[in-house]
Design a protein around this motif. Structure first.
Motif, PDB file in Angstrom:
ATOM      1  N   ALA A 132       0.672  -1.755   0.279  1.00  0.00           N
ATOM      2  CA  ALA A 132      -0.073  -0.200  -0.154  1.00  0.00           C
ATOM      3  C   ALA A 132       0.593   1.084   0.014  1.00  0.00           C
ATOM      4  CB  ALA A 132      -0.882  -0.133   1.441  1.00  0.00           C
ATOM      5  N   ASP A 133       2.004   1.054   0.268  1.00  0.00           N
ATOM      6  CA  ASP A 133       2.656   2.143   0.981  1.00  0.00           C
ATOM      7  C   ASP A 133       3.809   3.071  -0.006  1.00  0.00           C
ATOM      8  OD1 ASP A 133       4.457   0.728   0.291  1.00  0.00           O
ATOM      9  OD2 ASP A 133       6.077   0.865   2.073  1.00  0.00           O
ATOM     10  N   THR A 134       3.767   1.775  -1.491  1.00  0.00           N
ATOM     11  CA  THR A 134       3.423   2.604  -2.956  1.00  0.00           C
ATOM     12  C   THR A 134       2.444   3.875  -3.540  1.00  0.00           C
ATOM     13  OG1 THR A 134       2.773   0.771  -4.067  1.00  0.00           O
ATOM     14  CG2 THR A 134       5.028   0.001  -3.359  1.00  0.00           C
ATOM     15  N   VAL A 135       1.559   2.766  -2.814  1.00  0.00           N
ATOM     16  CA  VAL A 135       0.510   4.555  -3.694  1.00  0.00           C
ATOM     17  C   VAL A 135       0.609   5.334  -3.380  1.00  0.00           C
ATOM     18  CG1 VAL A 135      -1.782   4.502  -4.375  1.00  0.00           C
ATOM     19  CG2 VAL A 135      -1.012   2.336  -4.176  1.00  0.00           C
ATOM     20  N   THR A 136       1.205   6.729  -4.060  1.00  0.00           N
ATOM     21  CA  THR A 136       0.908   7.919  -3.792  1.00  0.00           C
ATOM     22  C   THR A 136       0.513   8.293  -4.784  1.00  0.00           C
ATOM     23  OG1 THR A 136       3.368   7.662  -5.395  1.00  0.00           O
ATOM     24  CG2 THR A 136       3.927   7.636  -3.143  1.00  0.00           C
ATOM     25  N   THR A 141     -10.015  11.033  -4.621  1.00  0.00           N
ATOM     26  CA  THR A 141      -8.926  10.315  -2.998  1.00  0.00           C
ATOM     27  C   THR A 141     -11.245  10.165  -3.250  1.00  0.00           C
ATOM     28  OG1 THR A 141      -9.154  12.810  -2.919  1.00  0.00           O
ATOM     29  CG2 THR A 141      -7.157  11.486  -2.662  1.00  0.00           C
ATOM     30  N   GLY A 142     -12.294  10.678  -2.762  1.00  0.00           N
ATOM     31  CA  GLY A 142     -12.960   9.994  -2.488  1.00  0.00           C
ATOM     32  C   GLY A 142     -13.981   9.377  -2.976  1.00  0.00           C
ATOM     33  N   TYR A 143     -13.491   7.664  -3.821  1.00  0.00           N
ATOM     34  CA  TYR A 143     -14.209   6.873  -4.194  1.00  0.00           C
ATOM     35  C   TYR A 143     -13.646   6.130  -3.177  1.00  0.00           C
ATOM     36  CZ  TYR A 143     -16.227   9.308  -8.798  1.00  0.00           C
ATOM     37  OH  TYR A 143     -16.970   9.983  -8.975  1.00  0.00           O
ATOM     38  N   VAL A 144     -12.650   6.391  -2.698  1.00  0.00           N
ATOM     39  CA  VAL A 144     -11.438   4.878  -2.046  1.00  0.00           C
ATOM     40  C   VAL A 144     -11.968   5.091  -1.085  1.00  0.00           C
ATOM     41  CG1 VAL A 144      -9.478   4.610  -1.350  1.00  0.00           C
ATOM     42  CG2 VAL A 144      -8.833   6.048  -3.364  1.00  0.00           C
ATOM     43  N   SER A 145     -12.048   3.308  -1.091  1.00  0.00           N
ATOM     44  CA  SER A 145     -12.465   2.155   0.128  1.00  0.00           C
ATOM     45  C   SER A 145     -11.347   1.404   0.811  1.00  0.00           C
ATOM     46  CB  SER A 145     -13.522   1.740  -0.043  1.00  0.00           C
ATOM     47  OG  SER A 145     -15.334   2.651  -0.485  1.00  0.00           O
ATOM     48  N   THR A 146     -10.435   0.957   0.026  1.00  0.00           N
ATOM     49  CA  THR A 146      -9.975   0.059   0.630  1.00  0.00           C
ATOM     50  C   THR A 146      -8.897   1.040   2.067  1.00  0.00           C
ATOM     51  OG1 THR A 146      -8.677  -0.911  -1.405  1.00  0.00           O
ATOM     52  CG2 THR A 146      -7.376  -0.986   0.271  1.00  0.00           C
ATOM     53  N   PRO A 147      -8.830   0.061   3.386  1.00  0.00           N
ATOM     54  CA  PRO A 147      -8.327   1.423   4.477  1.00  0.00           C
ATOM     55  C   PRO A 147      -7.028   1.739   4.721  1.00  0.00           C
ATOM     56  CG  PRO A 147      -9.782  -1.026   4.830  1.00  0.00           C
ATOM     57  CD  PRO A 147      -9.474  -1.133   3.424  1.00  0.00           C
ATOM     58  N   GLU A 148      -6.609   0.741   4.229  1.00  0.00           N
ATOM     59  CA  GLU A 148      -4.662   0.925   4.199  1.00  0.00           C
ATOM     60  C   GLU A 148      -4.296   2.505   2.768  1.00  0.00           C
ATOM     61  OE1 GLU A 148      -5.271  -3.092   4.127  1.00  0.00           O
ATOM     62  OE2 GLU A 148      -6.185  -2.217   3.297  1.00  0.00           O
ATOM     63  N   ILE A 149      -5.461   2.407   2.055  1.00  0.00           N
ATOM     64  CA  ILE A 149      -5.378   3.565   0.967  1.00  0.00           C
ATOM     65  C   ILE A 149      -6.292   4.703   1.414  1.00  0.00           C
ATOM     66  CG2 ILE A 149      -5.318   4.495  -1.400  1.00  0.00           C
ATOM     67  CD1 ILE A 149      -3.245   2.310  -0.962  1.00  0.00           C
ATOM     68  N   ALA A 155      -3.438  11.003   6.019  1.00  0.00           N
ATOM     69  CA  ALA A 155      -2.219  11.474   6.100  1.00  0.00           C
ATOM     70  C   ALA A 155      -1.240  12.162   5.795  1.00  0.00           C
ATOM     71  CB  ALA A 155      -1.097   9.896   6.525  1.00  0.00           C
ATOM     72  N   ASP A 156      -1.840  12.552   3.935  1.00  0.00           N
ATOM     73  CA  ASP A 156      -1.638  13.491   3.518  1.00  0.00           C
ATOM     74  C   ASP A 156      -0.702  12.568   2.370  1.00  0.00           C
ATOM     75  OD1 ASP A 156      -2.149  15.682   1.477  1.00  0.00           O
ATOM     76  OD2 ASP A 156      -0.362  16.550   2.559  1.00  0.00           O
ATOM     77  N   LYS A 157      -0.684  11.208   2.178  1.00  0.00           N
ATOM     78  CA  LYS A 157       0.664  10.520   1.335  1.00  0.00           C
ATOM     79  C   LYS A 157       0.198  10.197   0.147  1.00  0.00           C
ATOM     80  CE  LYS A 157       2.332   9.083   5.897  1.00  0.00           C
ATOM     81  NZ  LYS A 157       3.458   7.372   6.296  1.00  0.00           N
ATOM     82  N   VAL A 158      -1.133  10.746   0.091  1.00  0.00           N
ATOM     83  CA  VAL A 158      -1.309   9.867  -1.498  1.00  0.00           C
ATOM     84  C   VAL A 158      -1.797  11.574  -2.229  1.00  0.00           C
ATOM     85  CG1 VAL A 158      -3.567   9.091  -2.466  1.00  0.00           C
ATOM     86  CG2 VAL A 158      -2.016   7.374  -0.598  1.00  0.00           C
ATOM     87  N   ARG A 159      -1.508  11.560  -3.299  1.00  0.00           N
ATOM     88  CA  ARG A 159      -2.106  12.762  -4.396  1.00  0.00           C
ATOM     89  C   ARG A 159      -3.523  12.657  -5.278  1.00  0.00           C
ATOM     90  NH1 ARG A 159       3.604  16.084  -6.339  1.00  0.00           N
ATOM     91  NH2 ARG A 159       4.337  15.863  -4.412  1.00  0.00           N
ATOM     92  N   GLU A 160      -4.163  13.284  -5.044  1.00  0.00           N
ATOM     93  CA  GLU A 160      -5.533  13.048  -6.361  1.00  0.00           C
ATOM     94  C   GLU A 160      -4.590  14.128  -8.108  1.00  0.00           C
ATOM     95  OE1 GLU A 160     -10.254  13.671  -5.555  1.00  0.00           O
ATOM     96  OE2 GLU A 160      -9.578  15.182  -6.737  1.00  0.00           O
ATOM     97  N   PHE A 161      -5.081  12.887  -8.529  1.00  0.00           N
ATOM     98  CA  PHE A 161      -4.857  13.749 -10.100  1.00  0.00           C
ATOM     99  C   PHE A 161      -5.541  13.794 -11.354  1.00  0.00           C
ATOM    100  CE2 PHE A 161      -4.053   8.796 -10.602  1.00  0.00           C
ATOM    101  CZ  PHE A 161      -4.409   8.783 -11.594  1.00  0.00           C
ATOM    102  N   ALA A 162      -7.305  13.511 -11.004  1.00  0.00           N
ATOM    103  CA  ALA A 162      -7.613  14.026 -12.505  1.00  0.00           C
ATOM    104  C   ALA A 162      -9.032  14.460 -11.920  1.00  0.00           C
ATOM    105  CB  ALA A 162      -8.482  12.519 -11.778  1.00  0.00           C
ATOM    106  N   ASP A 163      -8.953  15.813 -13.047  1.00  0.00           N
ATOM    107  CA  ASP A 163     -10.249  16.949 -12.198  1.00  0.00           C
ATOM    108  C   ASP A 163     -11.509  16.532 -12.763  1.00  0.00           C
ATOM    109  OD1 ASP A 163      -7.712  18.118 -11.021  1.00  0.00           O
ATOM    110  OD2 ASP A 163      -7.599  19.221 -12.995  1.00  0.00           O
ATOM    111  N   ALA A 164     -12.076  16.547 -12.227  1.00  0.00           N
ATOM    112  CA  ALA A 164     -13.419  15.369 -12.791  1.00  0.00           C
ATOM    113  C   ALA A 164     -13.445  14.400 -14.033  1.00  0.00           C
ATOM    114  CB  ALA A 164     -14.084  16.773 -13.874  1.00  0.00           C
TER     115      ALA A 164
END
Length: 398
Positions: A132-136, A141-149, A155-164
């Motif tokens: 899981a720590d490879t996912v940056t 982000t709002g769609y994610v359900s996987t607890p580790e992610i 913790a602000d370790k994952v960026r969102e990269f799609a706009d709409a």
């Protein structure tokens, strides 16, 4: 339902990413990724992949091993696209000089330290591999359900990269992931991303019509993260669990079911050879179109479905806009013709999160055994009287 899926190119973009001839840094590409051990004293005769994946159920994935690199081939990176191959090179090994179809194939150092994911369906597999720590980066982000992610997002370790729902090339380039994994749709952003030295590769699990074949794409992520042994263990557990449920129902009386609903005036019905059609059959269900050899969804007239399906015993839906029978009837009054199956109408929305993501399309992809268990309990409640539902809920009247 592909709402959380963004992306792929691949065959259209063939870029070779340079790989250092010897050694590689163990520091992550940014401060949120994982570390890795790389080859420090390369030996051309040594096999650097002691654990190797074999593909048994998936039809769209092939993995070939060479001493210091793997060739991963995706049969259809998107619907109708030609096969695409990727060369995954053990970090610290020299870039292989290849010819023919592989001469221009994208090359990626593995195990990757940082990964951007274009679909939430990738995330349970990556988490199950302990990676899981490879996912940056994730598309939304709002769609994610996987607890580790989810924890990494908090913790602000994952960026969102799609706009709409549209890939933002600048955000991906700024994040500098080792790889962007997409899922079946091309994007104008991919050319710019690969041009910046970030490989873009396709995960096409969603084109698998076999539930276990779709789950076996965990081995695609194992190739990227160097976790082949873990992938084999996870997949074997899922396969054994799935087959145990199916075997328990093999001799059970078939339950007549109604599938799907009306979309743009047409009834969308899973064919017998489709992903969901196979789940229904394995769960001890049947319906008038279960022997249709087509794949995917059938487009039927509402009248034909009324004639053949109005006396079904159960109704299986997957519609995020429906929370009750009242919602169903408000959507289209013709649904009132299905009074009998409506008494036992079930919707796969139990695991929907606040952002609109549905774990049915996330964890359910890796765990078809859990989906099958839900369906088995719906269609044969006598055999599963104490079942705890993961994805399905019974529709109330109001």
């Amino acid at each position: 339902m592909r709402a959380t899926r963004l992306s792929v190119l691949v065959a259209a973009v063939a870029v070779t990413i340079p790989i250092a001839a010897t050694g590689c840094s163990t520091a992550p590409a940014n401060d949120a990724g994982s570390t890795r051990d790389c080859i420090t004293d390369f030996d051309a005769s040594k096999d650097y992949f002691p654990d190797k994946s074999t593909i048994d159920e998936a039809t769209g994935l092939k993995i070939e091993y060479h001493n210091s690199y793997q060739v991963v081939t995706v049969a259809h990176p998107s619907q109708g696209a030609p096969a695409a191959s990727y060369v995954l090179v053990r970090c610290g090994a020299p870039a292989p000089k290849l010819d023919g179809a592989l001469a221009d194939a994208p090359q990626v150092q593995v195990p990757v330290r940082t990964l951007y994911s274009g679909s939430t369906t990738h995330l349970p597999s990556i988490a199950a591999l302990g990676a899981a720590d490879t996912v940056t980066g994730v598309a939304t982000t709002g769609y994610v359900s996987t607890p580790e992610i989810v924890e990494r997002i908090k913790a602000d370790k994952v960026r969102e990269f799609a706009d709409a729902g549209v890939v933002n090339a600048e955000k991906v380039i700024a994040g500098r992931p080792d790889v962007l994994v997409t899922d079946g749709n091309d994007s104008p952003a991919f050319g710019k991303i690969t041009g910046a030295g970030i490989p873009v590769i396709a995960d096409a699990d969603w084109l698998e019509e076999n539930p276990l074949g779709r789950a076996e794409w965990i081995k695609f992520f194992a190739a990227l993260t160097g976790t082949e042994k873990e992938a084999a263990n996870v997949f074997n557990d899922v396969k054994n669990s799935y087959r145990a449920v199916a075997a328990n129902l093999a001799n059970a009386p078939k339950t007549n079911v109604l599938l799907g609903g009306i979309s743009n005036g047409t009834w969308m019905m899973a064919s017998g050879d489709s992903y969901f059609g196979k789940l229904v059959a394995d769960a001890g269900g049947t319906y008038p179109w279960i022997n249709d050899p087509a794949q995917g969804s059938l487009q039927l007239s509402v009248e034909a479905v009324i004639a053949k399906g109005r006396l079904a015993d159960k109704w299986l839906l997957s519609d995020p806009t429906i929370a009750s029978l009242a919602d169903l009837y408000k959507q289209d009054p013709r649904y009132r013709a299905f009074a009998k199956p409506a008494e036992q109408a079930w919707n796969s929305t139990k695991a929907t999160n606040a952002g609109g993501g549905n774990d049915y399309w996330e964890k359910g992809v890796l765990r078809p055994d859990l989906v099958l268990a839900d369906l088995a309990a719906i269609l044969h409640p006598d055999l599963y009287p104490n079942h705890k539902f993961e994805f399905y809920l019974h529709l109330p009247a109001q």
